[in-house]
Design a protein around this motif. Structure first.
Motif, PDB file in Angstrom:
ATOM      1  N   ILE A 108      -4.326  -9.786   3.755  1.00  0.00           N
ATOM      2  CA  ILE A 108      -4.850 -10.417   2.543  1.00  0.00           C
ATOM      3  C   ILE A 108      -5.944  -9.562   1.921  1.00  0.00           C
ATOM      4  N   PHE A 109      -6.766  -8.944   2.773  1.00  0.00           N
ATOM      5  CA  PHE A 109      -7.910  -8.176   2.287  1.00  0.00           C
ATOM      6  C   PHE A 109      -7.563  -6.707   2.031  1.00  0.00           C
ATOM      7  N   PHE A 110      -6.328  -6.337   2.293  1.00  0.00           N
ATOM      8  CA  PHE A 110      -5.904  -4.950   2.073  1.00  0.00           C
ATOM      9  C   PHE A 110      -5.504  -4.782   0.610  1.00  0.00           C
ATOM     10  N   LEU A 115      -1.306  -0.949   0.017  1.00  0.00           N
ATOM     11  CA  LEU A 115      -0.324  -1.540   0.931  1.00  0.00           C
ATOM     12  C   LEU A 115       1.094  -1.206   0.475  1.00  0.00           C
ATOM     13  N   GLY A 116       1.339  -1.289  -0.833  1.00  0.00           N
ATOM     14  CA  GLY A 116       2.660  -0.950  -1.357  1.00  0.00           C
ATOM     15  C   GLY A 116       3.006   0.509  -1.139  1.00  0.00           C
ATOM     16  N   LEU A 117       2.037   1.394  -1.369  1.00  0.00           N
ATOM     17  CA  LEU A 117       2.272   2.826  -1.143  1.00  0.00           C
ATOM     18  C   LEU A 117       2.543   3.107   0.331  1.00  0.00           C
ATOM     19  N   ALA A 118       1.802   2.440   1.213  1.00  0.00           N
ATOM     20  CA  ALA A 118       2.010   2.635   2.652  1.00  0.00           C
ATOM     21  C   ALA A 118       3.413   2.206   3.066  1.00  0.00           C
ATOM     22  N   MET A 119       3.876   1.088   2.513  1.00  0.00           N
ATOM     23  CA  MET A 119       5.224   0.627   2.861  1.00  0.00           C
ATOM     24  C   MET A 119       6.297   1.543   2.266  1.00  0.00           C
ATOM     25  N   LEU A 120       6.040   2.075   1.070  1.00  0.00           N
ATOM     26  CA  LEU A 120       6.987   3.032   0.486  1.00  0.00           C
ATOM     27  C   LEU A 120       7.114   4.263   1.367  1.00  0.00           C
ATOM     28  N   ILE A 143       2.192 -12.163   1.557  1.00  0.00           N
ATOM     29  CA  ILE A 143       2.252 -13.586   1.239  1.00  0.00           C
ATOM     30  C   ILE A 143       2.268 -14.476   2.478  1.00  0.00           C
ATOM     31  N   VAL A 144       2.917 -14.028   3.560  1.00  0.00           N
ATOM     32  CA  VAL A 144       2.970 -14.851   4.773  1.00  0.00           C
ATOM     33  C   VAL A 144       1.574 -15.247   5.263  1.00  0.00           C
ATOM     34  N   ASN A 203       4.008 -10.844  -8.714  1.00  0.00           N
ATOM     35  CA  ASN A 203       3.454  -9.679  -8.027  1.00  0.00           C
ATOM     36  C   ASN A 203       3.898  -8.378  -8.682  1.00  0.00           C
ATOM     37  N   PHE A 204       2.931  -7.543  -9.010  1.00  0.00           N
ATOM     38  CA  PHE A 204       3.223  -6.248  -9.614  1.00  0.00           C
ATOM     39  C   PHE A 204       3.008  -5.064  -8.669  1.00  0.00           C
ATOM     40  N   PRO A 205       1.853  -4.957  -7.983  1.00  0.00           N
ATOM     41  CA  PRO A 205       1.591  -3.737  -7.191  1.00  0.00           C
ATOM     42  C   PRO A 205       2.628  -3.478  -6.109  1.00  0.00           C
ATOM     43  N   LEU A 206       2.985  -4.509  -5.351  1.00  0.00           N
ATOM     44  CA  LEU A 206       3.952  -4.318  -4.267  1.00  0.00           C
ATOM     45  C   LEU A 206       5.345  -4.040  -4.824  1.00  0.00           C
TER      46      LEU A 206
END
Length: 264
Positions: A108-110, A115-120, A143-144, A203-206
């Motif tokens: 939540i605080f990330f 976070l999206g770039l890391a997952m990409l 979201i979880v 949601n846009f960033p992710l």
């Protein structure tokens, strides 16, 4: 006299906050009814042309379908995971619970873009091609934990003795969960469903980093704002906002009914 001044100050501040929040939305709605391509105020000619073009657009239809598919899947998976996660978070004492409570809150605080770039980068490293399905997983990471907290609030509020009474009457663990625990948690679960859907929907960033060649409504709006702006942008934005507001209102009414039923 002092009481009247306090009430007047409260109402004035409330009105100011509401205007500050909703004025941009109203301006966007007005821009969507402007016949001219670019927004100018006062509007010289009103038209529903851009709304009709938005509704007729095949591209926008595919984008809306993608956004709804992602949001629905995120909602279903997140609520199932978060329901059991909330019970582990707030209901039971077990070794490692404190660490679990801290770790579940961390996403939540990330920052979402990071976070999206890391997952990409992670998807690319293991050879997974990004699409709207990888966006489902990405949304769930953020979201979880939110839904878990929402449902955990409801878990903290119900009396465990009700479950114990059901056990004493000979109910199995499955029966207790189905007949006692779930009905008591339904208001929190319903609230979690609304949170999950709306957070994923907007949601846009992710989405930007993990949808690949697919696109969602926030991505399309951003792309058109950067280049190729048309009044279809505020039209679609207004439609999405009204849809989310309608869902929130309907969900709130259902939530009130569920809470009354649980309290009865």
């Amino acid at each position: 006299m002092g009481h009247k001044r306090t009430n007047a100050a409260i109402w004035s501040w409330t009105l100011f906050v509401l205007v500050a929040i909703y004025l941009p939305i109203v301006c966007g709605a007005l821009a969507s009814f402007n016949k001219s391509r670019y927004f100018g105020f006062p509007i010289k000619t009103y038209s529903t042309e851009w709304w009709q073009k938005t509704l007729d657009s095949i591209e926008i239809g595919m984008i809306v379908k993608t956004s709804i598919s992602i949001a629905l899947l995120v909602t279903v998976f997140s609520v199932v995971i978060a329901t059991f996660g909330a019970l582990a978070f707030a209901r039971y004492e077990w070794k490692g619970r404190k660490l679990y409570q801290k770790l579940i809150l961390l996403p939540i605080f990330f920052p979402q873009p990071v976070l999206g770039l890391a997952m990409l980068l992670g998807f690319n490293a293991v050879g997974i091609q990004t699409s709207w399905m990888t966006a489902v997983f990405a949304h769930m990471i953020w979201i979880v934990p939110v839904v878990t907290l929402v449902i955990a609030i409801q878990v903290y509020g119900f009396d465990p003795s009700l479950e114990e009474a059901a056990y004493d009457l000979g109910c199995s663990r499955t029966q207790v969960f189905r007949e006692v625990t779930l009905p008591l948690l339904w208001p929190g679960i319903w609230s979690g469903m609304l949170f999950a859907f709306l957070l994923s929907w907007s949601n846009f960033p992710l989405s930007l980093y993990t949808t690949g060649a697919d696109s969602t409504i926030p991505e399309w709006l951003y792309a058109k704002m950067v280049a190729g702006y048309t009044p279809m942008v505020p039209a679609l934005g207004t439609m999405a906002t009204l849809g989310a507001a309608g869902l929130l209102l309907a969900g709130g009414l259902v939530g009130i009914l569920l809470r009354r039923r649980a309290a009865a």
